[in-house]
Design a protein around this motif. Structure first.
Motif, PDB file in Angstrom:
ATOM      1  N   GLN A 178       3.514   5.104  13.964  1.00  7.35           N
ATOM      2  CA  GLN A 178       4.751   5.884  13.981  1.00  7.35           C
ATOM      3  C   GLN A 178       5.905   5.029  14.478  1.00  7.35           C
ATOM      4  O   GLN A 178       5.734   4.219  15.383  1.00  7.35           O
ATOM      5  CB  GLN A 178       4.531   7.087  14.895  1.00  7.35           C
ATOM      6  N   CYS A 179       7.063   5.203  13.870  1.00 11.15           N
ATOM      7  CA  CYS A 179       8.235   4.461  14.314  1.00 11.15           C
ATOM      8  C   CYS A 179       9.471   5.314  14.065  1.00 11.15           C
ATOM      9  O   CYS A 179       9.564   6.014  13.071  1.00 11.15           O
ATOM     10  CB  CYS A 179       8.346   3.136  13.558  1.00 11.15           C
ATOM     11  N   THR A 180      10.401   5.272  15.012  1.00  5.10           N
ATOM     12  CA  THR A 180      11.660   6.011  14.862  1.00  5.10           C
ATOM     13  C   THR A 180      12.778   5.026  14.535  1.00  5.10           C
ATOM     14  O   THR A 180      12.886   3.987  15.171  1.00  5.10           O
ATOM     15  CB  THR A 180      11.987   6.766  16.154  1.00  5.10           C
TER      16      THR A 180
ATOM     17  N   VAL B 257       5.272  13.072   2.835  1.00  2.60           N
ATOM     18  CA  VAL B 257       5.629  12.134   1.768  1.00  2.60           C
ATOM     19  C   VAL B 257       4.420  11.308   1.352  1.00  2.60           C
ATOM     20  O   VAL B 257       3.456  11.148   2.101  1.00  2.60           O
ATOM     21  CB  VAL B 257       6.744  11.167   2.211  1.00  2.60           C
ATOM     22  N   SER B 258       4.489  10.799   0.141  1.00  2.00           N
ATOM     23  CA  SER B 258       3.519   9.835  -0.355  1.00  2.00           C
ATOM     24  C   SER B 258       4.311   8.876  -1.237  1.00  2.00           C
ATOM     25  O   SER B 258       4.736   9.232  -2.329  1.00  2.00           O
ATOM     26  CB  SER B 258       2.425  10.561  -1.135  1.00  2.00           C
ATOM     27  N   ILE B 259       4.553   7.675  -0.712  1.00  2.00           N
ATOM     28  CA  ILE B 259       5.404   6.718  -1.418  1.00  2.00           C
ATOM     29  C   ILE B 259       4.565   5.507  -1.803  1.00  2.00           C
ATOM     30  O   ILE B 259       4.114   4.759  -0.927  1.00  2.00           O
ATOM     31  CB  ILE B 259       6.574   6.265  -0.526  1.00  2.00           C
TER      32      ILE B 259
ATOM     33  N   ARG C 286       0.829  -1.200   0.000  1.00  2.00           N
ATOM     34  CA  ARG C 286       0.000   0.000   0.000  1.00  2.00           C
ATOM     35  C   ARG C 286       0.864   1.251   0.000  1.00  2.00           C
ATOM     36  O   ARG C 286       2.023   1.228   0.383  1.00  2.00           O
ATOM     37  CB  ARG C 286      -0.908  -0.003   1.226  1.00  2.00           C
ATOM     38  N   THR C 287       0.268   2.344  -0.409  1.00  2.92           N
ATOM     39  CA  THR C 287       0.979   3.624  -0.448  1.00  2.92           C
ATOM     40  C   THR C 287       1.179   4.152   0.968  1.00  2.92           C
ATOM     41  O   THR C 287       0.234   4.179   1.766  1.00  2.92           O
ATOM     42  CB  THR C 287       0.172   4.646  -1.261  1.00  2.92           C
ATOM     43  N   LEU C 288       2.406   4.558   1.240  1.00  2.00           N
ATOM     44  CA  LEU C 288       2.688   5.149   2.545  1.00  2.00           C
ATOM     45  C   LEU C 288       2.504   6.658   2.433  1.00  2.00           C
ATOM     46  O   LEU C 288       3.188   7.328   1.661  1.00  2.00           O
ATOM     47  CB  LEU C 288       4.115   4.809   2.963  1.00  2.00           C
ATOM     48  N   ARG C 289       1.526   7.159   3.183  1.00  2.59           N
ATOM     49  CA  ARG C 289       1.332   8.605   3.215  1.00  2.59           C
ATOM     50  C   ARG C 289       1.561   9.089   4.632  1.00  2.59           C
ATOM     51  O   ARG C 289       1.177   8.397   5.582  1.00  2.59           O
ATOM     52  CB  ARG C 289      -0.083   8.964   2.747  1.00  2.59           C
ATOM     53  N   GLY C 290       2.170  10.219   4.783  1.00  5.90           N
ATOM     54  CA  GLY C 290       2.379  10.733   6.129  1.00  5.90           C
ATOM     55  C   GLY C 290       3.584  11.636   6.216  1.00  5.90           C
ATOM     56  O   GLY C 290       3.897  12.359   5.269  1.00  5.90           O
ATOM     57  N   LEU C 291       4.242  11.593   7.368  1.00  3.97           N
ATOM     58  CA  LEU C 291       5.342  12.522   7.648  1.00  3.97           C
ATOM     59  C   LEU C 291       6.639  11.750   7.839  1.00  3.97           C
ATOM     60  O   LEU C 291       6.638  10.645   8.371  1.00  3.97           O
ATOM     61  CB  LEU C 291       5.070  13.309   8.929  1.00  3.97           C
ATOM     62  N   VAL C 292       7.745  12.362   7.407  1.00  2.00           N
ATOM     63  CA  VAL C 292       9.064  11.850   7.739  1.00  2.00           C
ATOM     64  C   VAL C 292       9.831  13.001   8.378  1.00  2.00           C
ATOM     65  O   VAL C 292       9.882  14.097   7.834  1.00  2.00           O
ATOM     66  CB  VAL C 292       9.814  11.345   6.492  1.00  2.00           C
TER      67      VAL C 292
ATOM     68  N   GLY D 176      18.103  10.266  14.427  1.00  4.17           N
ATOM     69  CA  GLY D 176      16.988   9.356  14.204  1.00  4.17           C
ATOM     70  C   GLY D 176      15.994   9.891  13.192  1.00  4.17           C
ATOM     71  O   GLY D 176      15.803  11.095  13.067  1.00  4.17           O
ATOM     72  N   VAL D 177      15.412   8.971  12.459  1.00  2.00           N
ATOM     73  CA  VAL D 177      14.404   9.327  11.453  1.00  2.00           C
ATOM     74  C   VAL D 177      13.080   8.744  11.916  1.00  2.00           C
ATOM     75  O   VAL D 177      12.983   7.561  12.226  1.00  2.00           O
ATOM     76  CB  VAL D 177      14.779   8.756  10.072  1.00  2.00           C
ATOM     77  N   THR D 178      12.069   9.595  12.008  1.00  2.00           N
ATOM     78  CA  THR D 178      10.754   9.147  12.452  1.00  2.00           C
ATOM     79  C   THR D 178       9.799   9.132  11.265  1.00  2.00           C
ATOM     80  O   THR D 178       9.732  10.116  10.524  1.00  2.00           O
ATOM     81  CB  THR D 178      10.205  10.084  13.536  1.00  2.00           C
ATOM     82  N   VAL D 179       9.114   8.029  11.102  1.00  2.00           N
ATOM     83  CA  VAL D 179       8.127   7.914  10.027  1.00  2.00           C
ATOM     84  C   VAL D 179       6.750   7.822  10.664  1.00  2.00           C
ATOM     85  O   VAL D 179       6.538   7.014  11.570  1.00  2.00           O
ATOM     86  CB  VAL D 179       8.379   6.658   9.173  1.00  2.00           C
ATOM     87  N   ARG D 180       5.832   8.663  10.218  1.00  2.00           N
ATOM     88  CA  ARG D 180       4.443   8.571  10.671  1.00  2.00           C
ATOM     89  C   ARG D 180       3.604   8.174   9.470  1.00  2.00           C
ATOM     90  O   ARG D 180       3.535   8.902   8.486  1.00  2.00           O
ATOM     91  CB  ARG D 180       3.973   9.886  11.254  1.00  2.00           C
ATOM     92  N   SER D 181       3.012   6.996   9.568  1.00  2.00           N
ATOM     93  CA  SER D 181       2.214   6.463   8.468  1.00  2.00           C
ATOM     94  C   SER D 181       0.746   6.650   8.792  1.00  2.00           C
ATOM     95  O   SER D 181       0.237   6.087   9.755  1.00  2.00           O
ATOM     96  CB  SER D 181       2.555   4.982   8.282  1.00  2.00           C
ATOM     97  N   VAL D 182       0.060   7.469   7.994  1.00  2.00           N
ATOM     98  CA  VAL D 182      -1.350   7.789   8.255  1.00  2.00           C
ATOM     99  C   VAL D 182      -2.226   6.828   7.456  1.00  2.00           C
ATOM    100  O   VAL D 182      -1.911   6.504   6.308  1.00  2.00           O
ATOM    101  CB  VAL D 182      -1.648   9.251   7.856  1.00  2.00           C
ATOM    102  N   GLY D 183      -3.312   6.348   8.079  1.00  3.69           N
ATOM    103  CA  GLY D 183      -4.219   5.422   7.419  1.00  3.69           C
ATOM    104  C   GLY D 183      -4.993   6.095   6.305  1.00  3.69           C
ATOM    105  O   GLY D 183      -5.002   7.329   6.185  1.00  3.69           O
TER     106      GLY D 183
END
Lengths: 397, 426
Positions: free
Chosen positions: B138-140, B97-99, B74-80, B123-130
């Motif tokens: 979210q994961c760092t 981002v939208s990957i 699925r497409t990852l949409r959210g914040l990095v 650290g890089v934090t990714v927030r994946s929105v549904g």
């Protein structure tokens, strides 16, 4: 932009790796504390199951505290009397019958209507330190005249009331009553102008008024004839211990009752929405980043500190010396003098150059030792000295 | 968010039909949250790759790229968010981002560091929105990288001028004097005006013209730059710590000396060796010196002058060298620390002490008007005369002293070096 040098560390040994704990990690980390908390709650529940909830009110027949009257209630029960504890007027009226004694404590909590209802109930009444209203309605003809000098004082009966006579002396010192002549009253335990116990007839029974509840309490029950007096007052009959609760106001329509119920219910999903909003806005993208900050020390701070010390201690002599030696150091090279030049030679050299009097120059550059209390007597003299030195330096330039 | 609050509206309108509406709305909301969470691609599975600058001069931007790969379908949409220390000046802090599944995207972060030193990535934090936008996972991740902010070397604008002077010196000086630090350069024909004492009679005898010997400043001399990183180096002159001014001056001197054919070493010392660069054979040591200086910070300890002197004397170069000590002319620290050690040092090496003076103190010394200002002026005079006394003392021991304000310290130090070279004292 970037330097041509070998890079510092590029990547660590492990390469990219997640550092946020996963669900499994969270569970592994939390299960220890959770198990501990669970154990604690279990222990608390088990301990509380064995414990008995007790009332601790004044004259409460279920209270084991010094002011309670559980001892008396228990003794009555052992002697075969049925002791009913009533905390509401309805309850008390239902339990009261023609063969019962109703003991009324805290009559100030009763409303006038309730007192009227009580007056009409069958059986005997024992009023403990009643209010004037209660006296008017339940024991007509009795009124308060005084208070015993020492509350709880031991008095002797001096009357024909069998219950009191057999009990003998008791700690009945409290409110003192008197009766008007028309009433057939039995008065016991006199003290001063009044008596502590009065018994008057009433429709359907007799009313006994006690000026104090002290003889009935757990603390004093064992003393003097207190227990006997209390037991004699009840006798072999069943007792209703009426201990009214604090009266609550009649229900009144509040703002909430007037609002439509749908609005109230809408608050629940609204609250849920607010909660989600708070979580959304409050959730930080990744952890906070900390940084070691460098110290900020201005290099001229010591100089400023010294200036404040000079000013605080009014160190005019030191300040003047510093200003003078500064000027001398600056003009000396131009005069062709070395660092070891004597004051005399400096003064002579300057005098030659400017034509000023040597005495005056010496006083300006080296101070006048003959003057009392230093040659810079006050701050304005110091300011003047600084200006004079500036002027001299200007002329030498 | 609108979805969450629309539930309240639904209950408000339909609430009269019964309490079940509340439960229904709450259940729908919960179900939507759970579905959204489940449908959001896992931020844990995302992989990263970094690239970009590893060092940057202070005040200049560094560009870093981060390649984010989404291995999910699925497409990852959210914040990095690529996190750096606040003083790294990272821009932008978060990227939207939208990957699409299985693809990768590159995001670029610009760093403009405000402080010298090593800046590790935090650290890089990714927030994946549904897909509904209701819930996010979210994961760092730790994605290591370090950017080194190098000293800015503002004084390099003085370099061409000083190099020209150095070249001038090379040519013009050659015929005249020979001193301790000069070596034989060449023979050339006599031109009128040359010193007759420099005529090489033996060479003249062999040729048919008069030949003179020329001398030039000796090359391959050793210069040791010593940075004092003790407490006095933390004091700020203007907005910059003394240590940074010292670095600037030292870098100009190093660049100049390397161009002049000398070998430059570096030592940073307070109570122990903080940094050390030794030149081996040929090749410029300036980049190595810049790298060694970058992470240096002033330490809040009193410098150990005895240790410093013994480190310098015990260094691998036993021959005579120019020791350039960049410190502060602090009267107490100097009198108790360095001055007693000086004879040992000046007996073996040529010492040049360079210190940054504070122009604020000079300004204070000129304050007049009321009593307060005069007291301040007196305190400043006292500081200046202490400095003056220390300078005199140092010169008496045979050390050279350069004392200038931050604007002029680097060129003044370079001039002192050129003068020493011209006098053949190196």
């Amino acid at each position: 932009m970037s330097a041509t040098t070998p890079a510092p560390t590029r990547t660590g040994p492990g390469g990219p790796s997640p550092v946020t704990p996963g669900l499994g990690d969270l569970w592994r980390r939390a299960r220890g504390p959770l198990a501990f908390l669970g154990g604690l709650v279990l222990l608390a529940v088990m301990l509380s199951l064995g414990a008995e909830r007790t009332n601790e009110g004044v004259l409460d027949p279920e209270g084991p505290n010094p002011e309670g009257t559980r001892a008396l209630a228990e003794i009555l029960r052992e002697r075969g009397s049925d002791v009913t504890v009533a905390r509401g007027t309805e309850e008390a009226l239902v339990a009261a019958g023609s063969g019962t004694v109703t003991i009324v404590a805290h009559s100030h909590r009763l409303l006038p209507e309730e007192l009227d209802q009580l007056a009409g109930s069958p059986g005997d009444l024992v009023l403990i330190q009643p209010t004037t209203q209660a006296l008017d309605r339940l024991a007509p003809g009795v009124h308060v005249v005084d208070r015993a000098e020492a509350p709880g004082a031991t008095l002797s009966p001096d009357c024909d009331l069998p219950a009191a006579r057999t009990a003998g002396e008791a700690d009945t010192g409290g409110e003192l009553y008197a009766t008007d002549g028309e009433t057939e009253a039995v008065s016991c335990y006199p003290s001063g102008d009044g008596v502590s116990i009065v018994q008057v007839p009433r429709d359907g029974g007799v009313t006994t008024v006690l000026g104090t509840g002290a003889p009935l309490t757990n603390e004093h029950l064992a003393g003097q004839g207190n227990a006997a007096l209390a037991l004699n007052l009840v006798g072999e009959r069943d007792a209703v211990w009426f201990l009214p609760d604090v009266p609550t106001h009649a229900e009144r329509a509040t703002l909430w009752d007037l609002l439509p119920s749908a609005l109230l219910m809408a608050l629940v999903p609204f609250g849920a929405g607010l909660l989600l909003l708070a979580l959304w806005r409050g959730r930080r993208v990744g952890p906070l980043v900390t940084e070691r900050l460098p110290v900020v020390v201005r290099s001229f701070e010591t100089t400023e500190g010294r200036a404040r010390l000079y000013a605080a201690r009014r160190a005019r002599d030191r300040a003047a010396t510093a200003l003078r030696s500064g000027v001398i150091e600056r003009v000396r090279p131009a005069l062709g003098l070395g660092p070891e030049a004597s004051p005399e030679s400096v003064v002579t050299a300057i005098a030659e150059r400017t034509g000023d009097g040597p005495e005056q120059l010496r006083a300006l550059l080296y101070g006048d030792a003959t003057e009392e209390g230093g040659d810079v007597p006050d701050d304005s003299a110091l300011v003047r000295l600084a200006d004079d030195l500036d002027a001299l330096e200007g002329r030498l330039r | 968010m609108f979805v969450a609050f629309s539930g309240a509206l639904v209950v408000l309108i339909a609430g009269s039909t019964g309490v079940w509406v509340v439960w229904a709305v709450l259940a729908t909301l919960t179900a939507a949250l759970v579905v959204d969470l489940a449908r959001a691609p896992s931020p844990r599975a995302v992989t990263f790759e970094r690239d970009g600058d590893t060092s940057v001069r202070l005040g200049e931007p560094a560009t870093l790229t981060l390649t984010v790969s989404n291995p999910a379908h699925r497409t990852l949409r959210g914040l990095v968010r690529d996190a750096w220390a606040p003083s790294a000046g990272a821009q932008p802090t978060t990227h939207t981002v939208s990957i699409p599944g299985g693809e990768r995207r590159r995001i670029t972060t610009r760093l403009i560091p405000r402080r010298r030193g090593d800046l590790p990535a935090r650290g890089v934090t990714v927030r994946s929105v549904g897909p509904l936008g209701l819930a996010a996972r979210q994961c760092t991740h730790d994605v290591p990288w370090t950017v080194r902010a190098l000293p800015p070397f503002h004084s390099r604008r003085h370099l061409p001028g000083k190099l020209a002077r150095l070249r001038e010196l090379d040519g013009q000086h050659s015929a005249l004097v020979r001193g301790q630090g000069s070596e034989f350069d060449s023979l050339r024909e006599y031109v009128p005006g040359d010193d007759v004492r420099s005529i090489d009679w033996r060479a003249t005898a062999r040729s048919d013209t008069v030949v003179v010997r020329t001398w030039r400043p000796e090359r391959d001399r050793r210069i040791l730059l010593v940075l004092d990183t003790g407490r006095t180096s933390a004091g700020r002159v203007g907005d910059t710590p003394r240590l940074d001014h010292a670095m600037d001056a030292a870098l100009l001197l190093a660049a100049l000396a390397v161009k002049a054919g000398d070998r430059v070493d570096l030592l940073a010392y307070d109570r122990r060796v903080r940094a050390q660069v030794r030149s081996h054979g040929r090749g410029s040591t300036v980049p190595a010196i810049v790298q060694a200086m970058a992470p240096l910070e002033p330490e809040l300890v009193e410098s150990d002058s005895a240790g410093l002197v013994s480190t310098v004397l015990g260094g691998h170069s036993r021959s005579r060298q120019l020791v350039v000590l960049l410190t502060d002319l602090n009267a107490t620290a100097m009198e108790e620390g360095l001055l007693p050690m000086l004879p040992a040092l000046t007996a073996r090496h040529l010492l040049l002490v360079a210190a940054v003076g504070d122009p604020r103190v000079t300004e204070m010394a000129a304050e007049r008007g009321d009593a307060r200002s005069v007291y301040r002026a007196a305190a400043a005079e006292r500081t200046l005369s202490d400095r003056h006394r220390i300078t005199t003392e140092l010169r008496r021991y045979g050390a050279e002293v350069v004392d200038a304000d931050p604007e002029h310290i680097a060129p003044a130090l370079a001039d002192a070096y050129i003068a020493l070279k011209a006098q053949g004292r190196l």
